[in-house]
Design a protein around this motif. Structure first.
Motif, PDB file in Angstrom:
ATOM      1  N   GLY A  11       0.815  -1.210   0.000  1.00  0.00           N
ATOM      2  CA  GLY A  11       0.000   0.000   0.000  1.00  0.00           C
ATOM      3  C   GLY A  11       0.847   1.257   0.000  1.00  0.00           C
ATOM      4  O   GLY A  11       0.543   2.227  -0.694  1.00  0.00           O
ATOM      5  N   LEU A  12       1.927   1.224   0.764  1.00  0.00           N
ATOM      6  CA  LEU A  12       2.842   2.367   0.823  1.00  0.00           C
ATOM      7  C   LEU A  12       3.497   2.609  -0.531  1.00  0.00           C
ATOM      8  O   LEU A  12       3.497   3.734  -1.045  1.00  0.00           O
ATOM      9  CB  LEU A  12       3.916   2.134   1.896  1.00  0.00           C
ATOM     10  CG  LEU A  12       5.008   3.193   1.989  1.00  0.00           C
ATOM     11  CD1 LEU A  12       4.433   4.490   2.537  1.00  0.00           C
ATOM     12  CD2 LEU A  12       6.143   2.712   2.861  1.00  0.00           C
ATOM     13  N   ILE A  13       4.032   1.560  -1.133  1.00  0.00           N
ATOM     14  CA  ILE A  13       4.690   1.683  -2.445  1.00  0.00           C
ATOM     15  C   ILE A  13       3.708   2.203  -3.481  1.00  0.00           C
ATOM     16  O   ILE A  13       3.989   3.144  -4.226  1.00  0.00           O
ATOM     17  CB  ILE A  13       5.292   0.332  -2.889  1.00  0.00           C
ATOM     18  CG1 ILE A  13       6.460  -0.051  -1.982  1.00  0.00           C
ATOM     19  CG2 ILE A  13       5.720   0.371  -4.350  1.00  0.00           C
ATOM     20  CD1 ILE A  13       6.937  -1.481  -2.166  1.00  0.00           C
ATOM     21  N   ARG A  14       2.529   1.604  -3.539  1.00  0.00           N
ATOM     22  CA  ARG A  14       1.519   1.997  -4.513  1.00  0.00           C
ATOM     23  C   ARG A  14       1.112   3.455  -4.317  1.00  0.00           C
ATOM     24  O   ARG A  14       0.991   4.209  -5.275  1.00  0.00           O
ATOM     25  CB  ARG A  14       0.298   1.088  -4.385  1.00  0.00           C
ATOM     26  CG  ARG A  14      -0.760   1.354  -5.414  1.00  0.00           C
ATOM     27  CD  ARG A  14      -1.993   0.493  -5.154  1.00  0.00           C
ATOM     28  NE  ARG A  14      -2.926   0.616  -6.250  1.00  0.00           N
ATOM     29  CZ  ARG A  14      -3.789   1.619  -6.390  1.00  0.00           C
ATOM     30  NH1 ARG A  14      -3.818   2.597  -5.508  1.00  0.00           N
ATOM     31  NH2 ARG A  14      -4.619   1.653  -7.418  1.00  0.00           N
ATOM     32  N   SER A  15       0.921   3.865  -3.076  1.00  0.00           N
ATOM     33  CA  SER A  15       0.459   5.223  -2.784  1.00  0.00           C
ATOM     34  C   SER A  15       1.497   6.279  -3.142  1.00  0.00           C
ATOM     35  O   SER A  15       1.167   7.303  -3.741  1.00  0.00           O
ATOM     36  CB  SER A  15       0.098   5.334  -1.309  1.00  0.00           C
ATOM     37  OG  SER A  15      -0.936   4.433  -0.992  1.00  0.00           O
ATOM     38  N   LEU A  23       3.926   6.015  -5.327  1.00  0.00           N
ATOM     39  CA  LEU A  23       4.044   6.077  -6.786  1.00  0.00           C
ATOM     40  C   LEU A  23       2.829   6.745  -7.420  1.00  0.00           C
ATOM     41  O   LEU A  23       2.958   7.471  -8.408  1.00  0.00           O
ATOM     42  CB  LEU A  23       4.248   4.676  -7.365  1.00  0.00           C
ATOM     43  CG  LEU A  23       5.605   4.054  -7.067  1.00  0.00           C
ATOM     44  CD1 LEU A  23       5.636   2.601  -7.517  1.00  0.00           C
ATOM     45  CD2 LEU A  23       6.719   4.829  -7.735  1.00  0.00           C
ATOM     46  N   LEU A  24       1.659   6.524  -6.855  1.00  0.00           N
ATOM     47  CA  LEU A  24       0.452   7.176  -7.358  1.00  0.00           C
ATOM     48  C   LEU A  24       0.579   8.689  -7.255  1.00  0.00           C
ATOM     49  O   LEU A  24       0.172   9.422  -8.151  1.00  0.00           O
ATOM     50  CB  LEU A  24      -0.776   6.696  -6.574  1.00  0.00           C
ATOM     51  CG  LEU A  24      -2.101   7.363  -6.906  1.00  0.00           C
ATOM     52  CD1 LEU A  24      -2.537   7.004  -8.321  1.00  0.00           C
ATOM     53  CD2 LEU A  24      -3.159   6.945  -5.909  1.00  0.00           C
ATOM     54  N   LEU A  46       3.190  10.417  -7.530  1.00  0.00           N
ATOM     55  CA  LEU A  46       4.108  10.928  -8.553  1.00  0.00           C
ATOM     56  C   LEU A  46       3.395  11.147  -9.880  1.00  0.00           C
ATOM     57  O   LEU A  46       3.924  11.788 -10.770  1.00  0.00           O
ATOM     58  CB  LEU A  46       5.286   9.966  -8.744  1.00  0.00           C
ATOM     59  CG  LEU A  46       6.222   9.826  -7.556  1.00  0.00           C
ATOM     60  CD1 LEU A  46       7.290   8.780  -7.850  1.00  0.00           C
ATOM     61  CD2 LEU A  46       6.863  11.157  -7.201  1.00  0.00           C
ATOM     62  N   PHE A  47       2.211  10.578 -10.056  1.00  0.00           N
ATOM     63  CA  PHE A  47       1.312  10.714 -11.188  1.00  0.00           C
ATOM     64  C   PHE A  47       1.805  10.052 -12.471  1.00  0.00           C
ATOM     65  O   PHE A  47       1.031   9.422 -13.165  1.00  0.00           O
ATOM     66  CB  PHE A  47       0.964  12.173 -11.465  1.00  0.00           C
ATOM     67  CG  PHE A  47      -0.110  12.334 -12.501  1.00  0.00           C
ATOM     68  CD1 PHE A  47      -1.404  11.954 -12.230  1.00  0.00           C
ATOM     69  CD2 PHE A  47       0.171  12.837 -13.758  1.00  0.00           C
ATOM     70  CE1 PHE A  47      -2.403  12.066 -13.184  1.00  0.00           C
ATOM     71  CE2 PHE A  47      -0.816  12.959 -14.715  1.00  0.00           C
ATOM     72  CZ  PHE A  47      -2.113  12.585 -14.418  1.00  0.00           C
ATOM     73  N   VAL A  48       3.060  10.171 -12.821  1.00  0.00           N
ATOM     74  CA  VAL A  48       3.564   9.595 -14.071  1.00  0.00           C
ATOM     75  C   VAL A  48       3.357   8.075 -14.121  1.00  0.00           C
ATOM     76  O   VAL A  48       2.909   7.557 -15.150  1.00  0.00           O
ATOM     77  CB  VAL A  48       5.042   9.974 -14.312  1.00  0.00           C
ATOM     78  CG1 VAL A  48       5.603   9.250 -15.503  1.00  0.00           C
ATOM     79  CG2 VAL A  48       5.153  11.476 -14.511  1.00  0.00           C
ATOM     80  N   PRO A  49       3.628   7.322 -13.041  1.00  0.00           N
ATOM     81  CA  PRO A  49       3.406   5.875 -13.108  1.00  0.00           C
ATOM     82  C   PRO A  49       1.965   5.496 -13.422  1.00  0.00           C
ATOM     83  O   PRO A  49       1.705   4.440 -13.995  1.00  0.00           O
ATOM     84  CB  PRO A  49       3.792   5.379 -11.709  1.00  0.00           C
ATOM     85  CG  PRO A  49       4.725   6.397 -11.202  1.00  0.00           C
ATOM     86  CD  PRO A  49       4.251   7.702 -11.778  1.00  0.00           C
ATOM     87  N   VAL A  50       1.019   6.354 -13.096  1.00  0.00           N
ATOM     88  CA  VAL A  50      -0.384   6.079 -13.361  1.00  0.00           C
ATOM     89  C   VAL A  50      -0.656   6.069 -14.864  1.00  0.00           C
ATOM     90  O   VAL A  50      -1.515   5.352 -15.351  1.00  0.00           O
ATOM     91  CB  VAL A  50      -1.275   7.139 -12.668  1.00  0.00           C
ATOM     92  CG1 VAL A  50      -2.732   6.924 -12.979  1.00  0.00           C
ATOM     93  CG2 VAL A  50      -1.035   7.128 -11.176  1.00  0.00           C
ATOM     94  N   LEU A  51       0.103   6.851 -15.614  1.00  0.00           N
ATOM     95  CA  LEU A  51      -0.103   6.963 -17.055  1.00  0.00           C
ATOM     96  C   LEU A  51       0.513   5.813 -17.835  1.00  0.00           C
ATOM     97  O   LEU A  51       0.197   5.628 -19.007  1.00  0.00           O
ATOM     98  CB  LEU A  51       0.465   8.290 -17.553  1.00  0.00           C
ATOM     99  CG  LEU A  51      -0.158   9.547 -16.950  1.00  0.00           C
ATOM    100  CD1 LEU A  51       0.574  10.774 -17.446  1.00  0.00           C
ATOM    101  CD2 LEU A  51      -1.637   9.629 -17.250  1.00  0.00           C
ATOM    102  N   ILE A  52       1.397   5.061 -17.223  1.00  0.00           N
ATOM    103  CA  ILE A  52       2.055   3.938 -17.891  1.00  0.00           C
ATOM    104  C   ILE A  52       1.303   2.677 -17.513  1.00  0.00           C
ATOM    105  O   ILE A  52       1.456   2.159 -16.413  1.00  0.00           O
ATOM    106  CB  ILE A  52       3.537   3.845 -17.478  1.00  0.00           C
ATOM    107  CG1 ILE A  52       4.249   5.157 -17.779  1.00  0.00           C
ATOM    108  CG2 ILE A  52       4.214   2.667 -18.163  1.00  0.00           C
ATOM    109  CD1 ILE A  52       5.639   5.259 -17.190  1.00  0.00           C
ATOM    110  N   LEU A  77       4.584  -2.317  -9.788  1.00  0.00           N
ATOM    111  CA  LEU A  77       5.713  -2.320  -8.859  1.00  0.00           C
ATOM    112  C   LEU A  77       5.293  -2.760  -7.458  1.00  0.00           C
ATOM    113  O   LEU A  77       6.085  -3.364  -6.738  1.00  0.00           O
ATOM    114  CB  LEU A  77       6.371  -0.948  -8.818  1.00  0.00           C
ATOM    115  CG  LEU A  77       7.099  -0.537 -10.091  1.00  0.00           C
ATOM    116  CD1 LEU A  77       7.612   0.892  -9.986  1.00  0.00           C
ATOM    117  CD2 LEU A  77       8.237  -1.480 -10.397  1.00  0.00           C
ATOM    118  N   ALA A  78       4.056  -2.475  -7.076  1.00  0.00           N
ATOM    119  CA  ALA A  78       3.565  -2.892  -5.758  1.00  0.00           C
ATOM    120  C   ALA A  78       2.979  -4.306  -5.804  1.00  0.00           C
ATOM    121  O   ALA A  78       2.551  -4.821  -4.786  1.00  0.00           O
ATOM    122  CB  ALA A  78       2.506  -1.919  -5.264  1.00  0.00           C
TER     123      ALA A  78
END
Length: 145
Positions: A109-113, A115-116, A118-124, A136-137
């Motif tokens: 949950g920490l890793i996912r949150s 990265l979320l 950062l916004f860019v990972p959401v677009l990939i 990644l999570a």
């Protein structure tokens, strides 16, 4: 040499994505509980979570940008890391799970949150509509109703 060595072009190009719906190769159903949460629901959930963060930021910090982002991130970490969903996810009937269908661990949950935020990972995204933050999570956002 065989005939198919010369005539394979008649069958068309190889199918790189033979999956019929997102999550099929992960054993997820096409629709209903356990299926992949789709884009409209994801956008609705994140808008609700962001709006709640903005309201709290307005009330506590005079709507500071970093305060809003910090509250959003904290809401994601606590919500996803402990219960598997945020308020927005819950309203739209979704939950973050591990790939195998079990509850996410707090570290996931920490890793996912983070990265979320950062916004860019959401677009990939991949063919299962999982963003880089989910890959990644080792998590997946699924429908629960």
């Amino acid at each position: 040499m065989e005939r198919k060595d010369f005539s394979s072009w008649l069958e068309g190009p190889p199918q790189l994505n033979s999956q019929r719906w997102p999550g099929e190769h992960l054993g997820r159903p096409e629709k209903g509980p356990g299926s992949i949460g789709r884009l409209p629901s994801r956008l609705g959930a994140i808008c609700i979570d962001w709006a709640l963060s903005m309201l709290l930021s307005w009330w506590l910090f005079d709507l500071g940008d970093l305060a809003t982002l910090g509250l959003f991130c904290l809401g994601q970490i606590v919500g996803v890391g402990i219960t598997g969903h945020t308020i927005g996810h819950r309203i739209f009937g979704m939950q973050v799970q591990s790939i195998n269908g079990s509850a996410v661990k707090p570290l996931q949950g920490l890793i996912r949150s983070v990265l979320l935020c950062l916004f860019v990972p959401v677009l990939i995204v991949d063919k299962d509509q999982r963003g880089l933050h989910d890959r990644l999570a080792k998590s997946i956002l699924v429908k629960i109703r």
